[in-house]
Design a protein around this motif. Sequence first.
Motif, PDB file in Angstrom:
ATOM      1  N   THR A   1      14.344 -16.473   6.399  1.00 46.93           N
ATOM      2  CA  THR A   1      13.032 -15.850   6.616  1.00 46.93           C
ATOM      3  C   THR A   1      13.321 -14.371   6.786  1.00 46.93           C
ATOM      4  O   THR A   1      14.457 -13.968   6.963  1.00 46.93           O
ATOM      5  CB  THR A   1      12.355 -16.391   7.895  1.00 46.93           C
ATOM      6  N   GLY A   2      12.333 -13.541   6.726  1.00 47.84           N
ATOM      7  CA  GLY A   2      12.560 -12.111   6.854  1.00 47.84           C
ATOM      8  C   GLY A   2      13.277 -11.757   8.142  1.00 47.84           C
ATOM      9  O   GLY A   2      12.862 -12.165   9.222  1.00 47.84           O
ATOM     10  N   CYS A   3      14.361 -11.008   8.027  1.00 45.74           N
ATOM     11  CA  CYS A   3      15.128 -10.593   9.203  1.00 45.74           C
ATOM     12  C   CYS A   3      14.675  -9.236   9.716  1.00 45.74           C
ATOM     13  O   CYS A   3      14.938  -8.882  10.854  1.00 45.74           O
ATOM     14  CB  CYS A   3      16.614 -10.507   8.865  1.00 45.74           C
ATOM     15  N   GLU A   4      14.053  -8.464   8.865  1.00 46.55           N
ATOM     16  CA  GLU A   4      13.664  -7.099   9.223  1.00 46.55           C
ATOM     17  C   GLU A   4      12.218  -6.863   8.816  1.00 46.55           C
ATOM     18  O   GLU A   4      11.692  -7.545   7.949  1.00 46.55           O
ATOM     19  CB  GLU A   4      14.561  -6.096   8.474  1.00 46.55           C
ATOM     20  N   ASP A   5      11.604  -5.899   9.457  1.00 46.31           N
ATOM     21  CA  ASP A   5      10.254  -5.508   9.056  1.00 46.31           C
ATOM     22  C   ASP A   5      10.325  -4.770   7.734  1.00 46.31           C
ATOM     23  O   ASP A   5      11.297  -4.072   7.451  1.00 46.31           O
ATOM     24  CB  ASP A   5       9.621  -4.590  10.109  1.00 46.31           C
ATOM     25  N   GLY A   6       9.286  -4.912   6.938  1.00 51.34           N
ATOM     26  CA  GLY A   6       9.207  -4.171   5.683  1.00 51.34           C
ATOM     27  C   GLY A   6       8.977  -2.689   5.949  1.00 51.34           C
ATOM     28  O   GLY A   6       8.740  -2.274   7.093  1.00 51.34           O
ATOM     29  N   PRO A   7       9.024  -1.871   4.919  1.00 50.83           N
ATOM     30  CA  PRO A   7       8.903  -0.425   5.096  1.00 50.83           C
ATOM     31  C   PRO A   7       7.461   0.026   5.349  1.00 50.83           C
ATOM     32  O   PRO A   7       6.512  -0.670   5.004  1.00 50.83           O
ATOM     33  CB  PRO A   7       9.402   0.112   3.754  1.00 50.83           C
ATOM     34  N   ASP A   8       7.319   1.175   5.954  1.00 52.86           N
ATOM     35  CA  ASP A   8       6.023   1.842   6.073  1.00 52.86           C
ATOM     36  C   ASP A   8       5.791   2.641   4.797  1.00 52.86           C
ATOM     37  O   ASP A   8       6.716   2.877   4.020  1.00 52.86           O
ATOM     38  CB  ASP A   8       6.009   2.791   7.273  1.00 52.86           C
ATOM     39  N   GLY A   9       4.578   3.096   4.608  1.00 52.22           N
ATOM     40  CA  GLY A   9       4.282   4.006   3.503  1.00 52.22           C
ATOM     41  C   GLY A   9       4.159   3.363   2.143  1.00 52.22           C
ATOM     42  O   GLY A   9       4.312   4.028   1.124  1.00 52.22           O
ATOM     43  N   VAL A  10       3.891   2.025   2.119  1.00 50.57           N
ATOM     44  CA  VAL A  10       3.681   1.344   0.842  1.00 50.57           C
ATOM     45  C   VAL A  10       2.389   0.536   0.886  1.00 50.57           C
ATOM     46  O   VAL A  10       1.961   0.087   1.947  1.00 50.57           O
ATOM     47  CB  VAL A  10       4.861   0.413   0.463  1.00 50.57           C
ATOM     48  N   GLY A  11       1.794   0.355  -0.290  1.00 57.00           N
ATOM     49  CA  GLY A  11       0.583  -0.444  -0.434  1.00 57.00           C
ATOM     50  C   GLY A  11       0.693  -1.319  -1.670  1.00 57.00           C
ATOM     51  O   GLY A  11       1.528  -1.069  -2.550  1.00 57.00           O
ATOM     52  N   PRO A  12      -0.156  -2.361  -1.777  1.00 59.08           N
ATOM     53  CA  PRO A  12      -0.075  -3.301  -2.895  1.00 59.08           C
ATOM     54  C   PRO A  12      -0.317  -2.639  -4.255  1.00 59.08           C
ATOM     55  O   PRO A  12      -1.215  -1.825  -4.411  1.00 59.08           O
ATOM     56  CB  PRO A  12      -1.180  -4.315  -2.603  1.00 59.08           C
ATOM     57  N   VAL A  13       0.536  -3.007  -5.229  1.00 59.12           N
ATOM     58  CA  VAL A  13       0.373  -2.555  -6.615  1.00 59.12           C
ATOM     59  C   VAL A  13      -0.111  -3.714  -7.467  1.00 59.12           C
ATOM     60  O   VAL A  13      -1.125  -3.614  -8.158  1.00 59.12           O
ATOM     61  CB  VAL A  13       1.700  -2.004  -7.191  1.00 59.12           C
TER      62      VAL A  13
ATOM     63  N   GLY B   1       2.157  10.497   0.448  1.00 57.34           N
ATOM     64  CA  GLY B   1       3.151  10.221   1.484  1.00 57.34           C
ATOM     65  C   GLY B   1       2.563   9.660   2.771  1.00 57.34           C
ATOM     66  O   GLY B   1       3.199   9.729   3.833  1.00 57.34           O
ATOM     67  N   LYS B   2       1.357   9.086   2.695  1.00 61.19           N
ATOM     68  CA  LYS B   2       0.737   8.511   3.897  1.00 61.19           C
ATOM     69  C   LYS B   2       1.581   7.353   4.428  1.00 61.19           C
ATOM     70  O   LYS B   2       2.264   6.673   3.677  1.00 61.19           O
ATOM     71  CB  LYS B   2      -0.677   8.012   3.569  1.00 61.19           C
ATOM     72  N   SER B   3       1.491   7.103   5.726  1.00 62.56           N
ATOM     73  CA  SER B   3       2.285   6.041   6.340  1.00 62.56           C
ATOM     74  C   SER B   3       1.696   4.657   6.084  1.00 62.56           C
ATOM     75  O   SER B   3       2.400   3.655   6.167  1.00 62.56           O
ATOM     76  CB  SER B   3       2.434   6.278   7.841  1.00 62.56           C
ATOM     77  N   THR B   4       0.405   4.584   5.776  1.00 59.38           N
ATOM     78  CA  THR B   4      -0.240   3.316   5.415  1.00 59.38           C
ATOM     79  C   THR B   4      -1.264   3.569   4.320  1.00 59.38           C
ATOM     80  O   THR B   4      -1.805   4.677   4.203  1.00 59.38           O
ATOM     81  CB  THR B   4      -0.969   2.665   6.611  1.00 59.38           C
ATOM     82  N   CYS B   5      -1.524   2.549   3.512  1.00 59.35           N
ATOM     83  CA  CYS B   5      -2.576   2.627   2.491  1.00 59.35           C
ATOM     84  C   CYS B   5      -2.961   1.219   2.077  1.00 59.35           C
ATOM     85  O   CYS B   5      -2.165   0.287   2.213  1.00 59.35           O
ATOM     86  CB  CYS B   5      -2.131   3.459   1.286  1.00 59.35           C
ATOM     87  N   THR B   6      -4.177   1.061   1.594  1.00 65.76           N
ATOM     88  CA  THR B   6      -4.663  -0.260   1.188  1.00 65.76           C
ATOM     89  C   THR B   6      -4.262  -0.605  -0.236  1.00 65.76           C
ATOM     90  O   THR B   6      -4.348  -1.758  -0.642  1.00 65.76           O
ATOM     91  CB  THR B   6      -6.198  -0.342   1.308  1.00 65.76           C
ATOM     92  N   LYS B   7      -3.829   0.401  -1.008  1.00 66.14           N
ATOM     93  CA  LYS B   7      -3.351   0.120  -2.364  1.00 66.14           C
ATOM     94  C   LYS B   7      -2.481   1.266  -2.863  1.00 66.14           C
ATOM     95  O   LYS B   7      -2.529   2.392  -2.366  1.00 66.14           O
ATOM     96  CB  LYS B   7      -4.524  -0.108  -3.322  1.00 66.14           C
ATOM     97  N   SER B   8      -1.661   0.940  -3.852  1.00 60.99           N
ATOM     98  CA  SER B   8      -0.847   1.913  -4.567  1.00 60.99           C
ATOM     99  C   SER B   8      -1.081   1.651  -6.047  1.00 60.99           C
ATOM    100  O   SER B   8      -1.992   0.906  -6.406  1.00 60.99           O
ATOM    101  CB  SER B   8       0.629   1.756  -4.182  1.00 60.99           C
ATOM    102  N   ASN B   9      -0.274   2.249  -6.912  1.00 57.33           N
ATOM    103  CA  ASN B   9      -0.445   2.011  -8.341  1.00 57.33           C
ATOM    104  C   ASN B   9       0.914   2.113  -9.046  1.00 57.33           C
ATOM    105  O   ASN B   9       1.890   2.591  -8.450  1.00 57.33           O
ATOM    106  CB  ASN B   9      -1.467   2.983  -8.937  1.00 57.33           C
ATOM    107  N   PRO B  10       0.993   1.670 -10.316  1.00 52.85           N
ATOM    108  CA  PRO B  10       2.274   1.696 -11.020  1.00 52.85           C
ATOM    109  C   PRO B  10       2.923   3.080 -11.105  1.00 52.85           C
ATOM    110  O   PRO B  10       4.145   3.193 -11.044  1.00 52.85           O
ATOM    111  CB  PRO B  10       1.917   1.162 -12.411  1.00 52.85           C
ATOM    112  N   ALA B  11       2.124   4.137 -11.224  1.00 55.75           N
ATOM    113  CA  ALA B  11       2.684   5.494 -11.304  1.00 55.75           C
ATOM    114  C   ALA B  11       3.348   5.889  -9.983  1.00 55.75           C
ATOM    115  O   ALA B  11       4.434   6.467  -9.975  1.00 55.75           O
ATOM    116  CB  ALA B  11       1.596   6.499 -11.677  1.00 55.75           C
ATOM    117  N   GLN B  12       2.700   5.569  -8.853  1.00 53.61           N
ATOM    118  CA  GLN B  12       3.276   5.866  -7.535  1.00 53.61           C
ATOM    119  C   GLN B  12       4.553   5.056  -7.318  1.00 53.61           C
ATOM    120  O   GLN B  12       5.526   5.558  -6.758  1.00 53.61           O
ATOM    121  CB  GLN B  12       2.271   5.537  -6.427  1.00 53.61           C
ATOM    122  N   LEU B  13       4.542   3.815  -7.777  1.00 61.24           N
ATOM    123  CA  LEU B  13       5.722   2.963  -7.672  1.00 61.24           C
ATOM    124  C   LEU B  13       6.880   3.566  -8.455  1.00 61.24           C
ATOM    125  O   LEU B  13       7.990   3.665  -7.959  1.00 61.24           O
ATOM    126  CB  LEU B  13       5.398   1.564  -8.203  1.00 61.24           C
ATOM    127  N   ARG B  14       6.601   3.988  -9.689  1.00 58.97           N
ATOM    128  CA  ARG B  14       7.647   4.495 -10.585  1.00 58.97           C
ATOM    129  C   ARG B  14       8.268   5.787 -10.059  1.00 58.97           C
ATOM    130  O   ARG B  14       9.471   5.977 -10.121  1.00 58.97           O
ATOM    131  CB  ARG B  14       7.055   4.722 -11.980  1.00 58.97           C
TER     132      ARG B  14
END
Length: 196
Positions: free
Chosen positions: A107-119, A138-151
Amino acid sequence: MPVDGAVPYPVTMPTFQPRIAIALLAAGVAAAALGAGPASAAVNPAKYEQAQVGLTYTVYKPTTSIDLKTSSFQLTDCGGGKDEQINASFGSQMSNKGWISLTESQTGCEDGPDGVGPVTTFTIDGATATIMGSCKGGKSTCTKSNPAQLRKGQGYTTVTLPAGSSALKSTFVEVYTDGMSVKEIKAFFAGLKPVQ
């Protein structure tokens, strides 16, 4: 020959060198026999097979590293009486060529990172994987991201893959990425195969 009575430096060879040479030779012969190409040559499957010994969850080995060389592989403590987790990295975060960090555990051993949202999500081996990407600005939280931000930024993808055999349990897989596309992340996950 020593000059003026000088004592030559003793020459000793560590006993482990022949074993390493034999292991490297065997790995090279096995890769050649399998016709391993440049992308798959970066992954050493023997490490994953050896790691499976003593673990109760299914170990998945990458069969592709998206042309990135293995930069680390280790088993680390997960705490709480859980099996050790596998941590493997490919490429470097300091390069512009991309980076992948694979973590496998019960199971997850660590918390996931901050500053990411679903793509996006995708299905792998009947399980739903979620790809997260960097938040805009560079926000610490967001409700969504996109493929360009991911790349152009960082990614975090998670999925629980099924057990490889009835004797083993399912595996929680986390993949951290830097400079990788949705297509490359999906290809990496498609290349994960159980060692048993």
